[in-house]
Design an enzyme around this catalytic site. Sequence first.
Site, PDB file in Angstrom:
ATOM      1  CE  LYS A  98      -3.749  -0.554   2.434  1.00  0.00           C
ATOM      2  NZ  LYS A  98      -4.376  -0.758   3.759  1.00  0.00           N
ATOM      3  NE  ARG A 112      -5.220   3.523   3.856  1.00  0.00           N
ATOM      4  CZ  ARG A 112      -5.245   3.814   2.567  1.00  0.00           C
ATOM      5  NH1 ARG A 112      -4.678   4.928   2.115  1.00  0.00           N
ATOM      6  NH2 ARG A 112      -5.807   2.981   1.715  1.00  0.00           N
ATOM      7  N   GLY A 151      -8.590  -7.828   4.371  1.00  0.00           N
ATOM      8  CA  GLY A 151      -9.291  -7.899   5.644  1.00  0.00           C
ATOM      9  C   GLY A 151      -8.438  -8.302   6.829  1.00  0.00           C
ATOM     10  CG  MET A 187      -2.658  -6.422   8.240  1.00  0.00           C
ATOM     11  SD  MET A 187      -2.136  -7.038   9.827  1.00  0.00           S
ATOM     12  CE  MET A 187      -0.701  -7.922   9.324  1.00  0.00           C
ATOM     13  NE  ARG A 220      -5.417  -4.745  -3.808  1.00  0.00           N
ATOM     14  CZ  ARG A 220      -6.071  -4.957  -2.694  1.00  0.00           C
ATOM     15  NH1 ARG A 220      -5.440  -4.921  -1.546  1.00  0.00           N
ATOM     16  NH2 ARG A 220      -7.351  -5.183  -2.692  1.00  0.00           N
ATOM     17  CG  HIS A 222     -14.037 -10.829   3.611  1.00  0.00           C
ATOM     18  ND1 HIS A 222     -14.341 -12.145   3.895  1.00  0.00           N
ATOM     19  CD2 HIS A 222     -12.809 -10.604   4.140  1.00  0.00           C
ATOM     20  CE1 HIS A 222     -13.350 -12.676   4.579  1.00  0.00           C
ATOM     21  NE2 HIS A 222     -12.411 -11.760   4.748  1.00  0.00           N
ATOM     22  CB  SER A 255      15.998 -40.571 -10.923  1.00  0.00           C
ATOM     23  OG  SER A 255      14.737 -39.974 -10.726  1.00  0.00           O
ATOM     24  CB  CYS A 301      11.209 -39.514 -10.060  1.00  0.00           C
ATOM     25  SG  CYS A 301      12.082 -40.563  -8.882  1.00  0.00           S
ATOM     26  CE1 TYR A 337      13.594 -37.418 -14.976  1.00  0.00           C
ATOM     27  CE2 TYR A 337      15.700 -37.489 -16.126  1.00  0.00           C
ATOM     28  CZ  TYR A 337      14.779 -38.070 -15.263  1.00  0.00           C
ATOM     29  OH  TYR A 337      15.041 -39.274 -14.687  1.00  0.00           O
TER      30      TYR A 337
END
Length: 880
Positions: free
Chosen positions: A22, A91, A100, A102, A333, A449, A764, A832, A852
């Site tokens: 903010k 704030r 919601g 803070m 934002r 909300h 692997s 894996c 991979y």
Amino acid sequence: MPKYVYDFTEGNKDLKDLLGGKGANLAEMTNLGLPVPPGFTITTDACRRFLEDGGLPEGLDEEISQHLTALEGRMGRRLGQADDPLLVSVRSGAKFSMPGMMETVLNIGLNDQSVHGLVKQAGGNERFAWDSYRRLIQMFGKTVQGIDGELFDEALEELKHGRDDLELEAADFQRLVETYKGIVREQTGQDFPADPHDQMRMAVMAVFESWNAPRAILYRRQERIPTDLGTAVNVCSMVFGNCGMDSGTGVAFTRDPGSGHQGVYGDYLQNAQGEDVVAGIRNTMPLQDLERLDKSVYDELMKIMATLENHYRDLCDIEFTVERGKLWMLQTRVGKRTAGAAFRIAVQLVDQGLIDLDEAVTRVSGAQLAQLMFPRFDGDAKTPKITTGMNASPGAAVGKAVFSSERAVELAAAGEDVILVRRETNPDDLSGMIAAQGVLTSRGGKTSHAAVVARGMGKTCVCGAEELEVSTKERRFTAPGGVVVSEGDVISIDGSSGAVYLGEVPVVPSPVVEYFEGATDQDDELVRAVDRIMTHADATRRLKVRANADNAEDAARARRFGAEGIGLCRTEHMFLGDRRQLVEDLVLASSKEERDQALAALEPLQKADFVEIFQAMAGLPVTIRLIDPPLHEFLPDYTELSVKVALAGDRAEEKDRRVLAAVKRLHEQNPMLGLRGVRLGLVIPGLFAMQVRAIAEAAKAVEGARAEIMIPLVGAVQELEYVKDEAQRILTEVGVEALVGTMIEVPRAALTAGQIAEAAEFFSFGTNDLTQMTWGFSRDDVEAAFFSKYLELGVFGVSPFESLDRDGVGRLVRIAAEEGRATRPDLKLGICGEHGGDPDSIHFCHQAGLDYVSCSPFRIPVARLEAGRAVLTSTDSDTR
Ligand code: ADP
Ligand code: MG
Ligand code: MG
């Protein structure tokens, strides 16, 4: 001494760590020349210090005073000055938006004297001043002093006596101030603090403390936000949307957060302040209507929204207030959006020339893609639709209606699917929302909300279904036509269309899954967007993606989803079902002949399994792991069998006695660390040889088959050498070529990888076992026993079985990769474990130089996307 306070003119949007989201964005807007009420931000640094030391850090008070004095100078009034007060809001604002979580306190600086000054400022508007004053006591009491908000709400309701809040007069609010002060006195034993500086100081500390409120902790855990960031505090001079019908407050998105389309999306409420617009106290009007009310404000707002989109090159959401015809920007934002919108917006921005494809790939995430792969409702189903609300967060959810958060948690814990139904949700409903399959509310719009939080969690949500009468007390709601739905009745909600159904609606696969399955019809805007982003991710990524698949069907699906091989084909399921008997025979064999017979019976079955898989994957590598679990897993349960034998007494069958003896012999205190994996291969003659022969024969039978034989649980090169020699002999005999390699899943294997690579042609990483053994955790035991406590205490932010522990397990992976390659430069490296499909772990694998990742078939698209993102995002600790 560190600088703890930044004026809005000093910050910018890149300082989110320090100023919170903010604060950083208020500074950015200030510097863009947009109308932001002046103010300053106290850093997250100060918050962390405060939480550590239990008090404001040294020097902070003076620094705040200096900035306040400067602010007072600019505004020409002092904080709480009796005849002409400066008022401020305090704030919170952390790095990540936490809807919601803070609390904010508005109108700080009012007291019995300065309220009269405010009347004067507002041209004699008594009503406005007393309304503002009572709001201060209410918000301050609730958030700073921890008084139950219901007490204030009840007092207000009583005073309203059925009137709309617009009908209340100055005298009403003046009376309310006295009532509220009484509540504060009663609840805290002290008078409401009249000194504006005390008010501000207390509010600042309360914001700091709210970082550790249980709700905030829960939300952070859910969203995987680190616990040690802290929150910044913004002190912002007040502007007033509640001083008449030419004033108001609103929220807006620069695009539809549901579809991504450009347009005007928002809500506006006249003569209101702060949260009124999302709290649903009166019906809001669509933002479009502001054009009629005040064309010049509307035009300016549209211009600012365009400026913000172009500047942030993304969808923004904003909060604004109009004070007597003057527009003020209070927040912006980069806005949350649904998963579908994320893909569409990214591609739209590419088409608009605002971002390139590289950036588009970073603007979406594997988690969002996974969401789009959820099934949807069958549109042709006959289930009766009872109403339609707003499509707040997509997906298809079916479950029993419940009317409280507690009940949702209770039933979900008992394994039931539930839909949380509320008039509107508030932060206390968070645990219920997490437990539920979906959320349905009768009030509030797409910015309520429920909507914001559900979208953040990727949870299906229909909100503002206004035709529903929800009675929490009676645990039921009524829908048009006299339909009554009571707790426990099954309902279905469609977060993409807003439809609510009575009963269970059948679900159909998502179009994105159909696209991955190879459907050629790309009419859908979403599918086209996914296609463009996936194509670019594939072109960008270095990591290959393989699948964990044990049968032809999974292998074929994995291939359609883009798998470039199989990274893990487990062979143990091939020992289950009808074949248990053969395994039993093997275990019970008392001579070489009996054993060979049992193995000979298993071999053709194994071969047939492999043939199917090789056919499905022809041309691509298939890594087959030789049998891994302890053999007693294939035998009957010890207790059951011993009871059976005991009950039968003398009449017990000879066979049962023999099996029981074998089970007893094979019983292990700690099977995970017992006779399994390569150890079986060394101890039970012919077992591995049979499997290798089946693989070799199958490979020979299928054109293009590329077999890789993988030995599990190796801890020493000697173990591997022994098995490998035998395997090589069989391969030569059959006349096929195959790589022989090993899992790295025992810490000793990682630490001696340089030696092991002399025998292994590939590694692997089996990160499930490697995690268990590195931490000394027995997964099945610890998860139930104490993981929740560990998460609560912050020992780790996320389970190491879910996301690879970079510092410990990751270190072993890096050591093994480096030392293995030092011995054998062309050593192939893969992973894996289940981590192979986890976004953060995939980024780690990219950085560690693996070749991979291998994951379950449905995670393949996610892995492809994240592998692409891993190349494009330089700071990789954060893949949210
Ligand atoms: P949240 O993080 O819950 O959005 P905010 O800090 O944005 O909390 O504040 C809550 C509400 O109060 C918002 O609607 C915001 O617009 C309003 N508000 C905050 N500061 C001011 C201010 N200085 N003047 C007028 N309204 C304000
Ligand atoms: Mg806000
Ligand atoms: Mg293992």
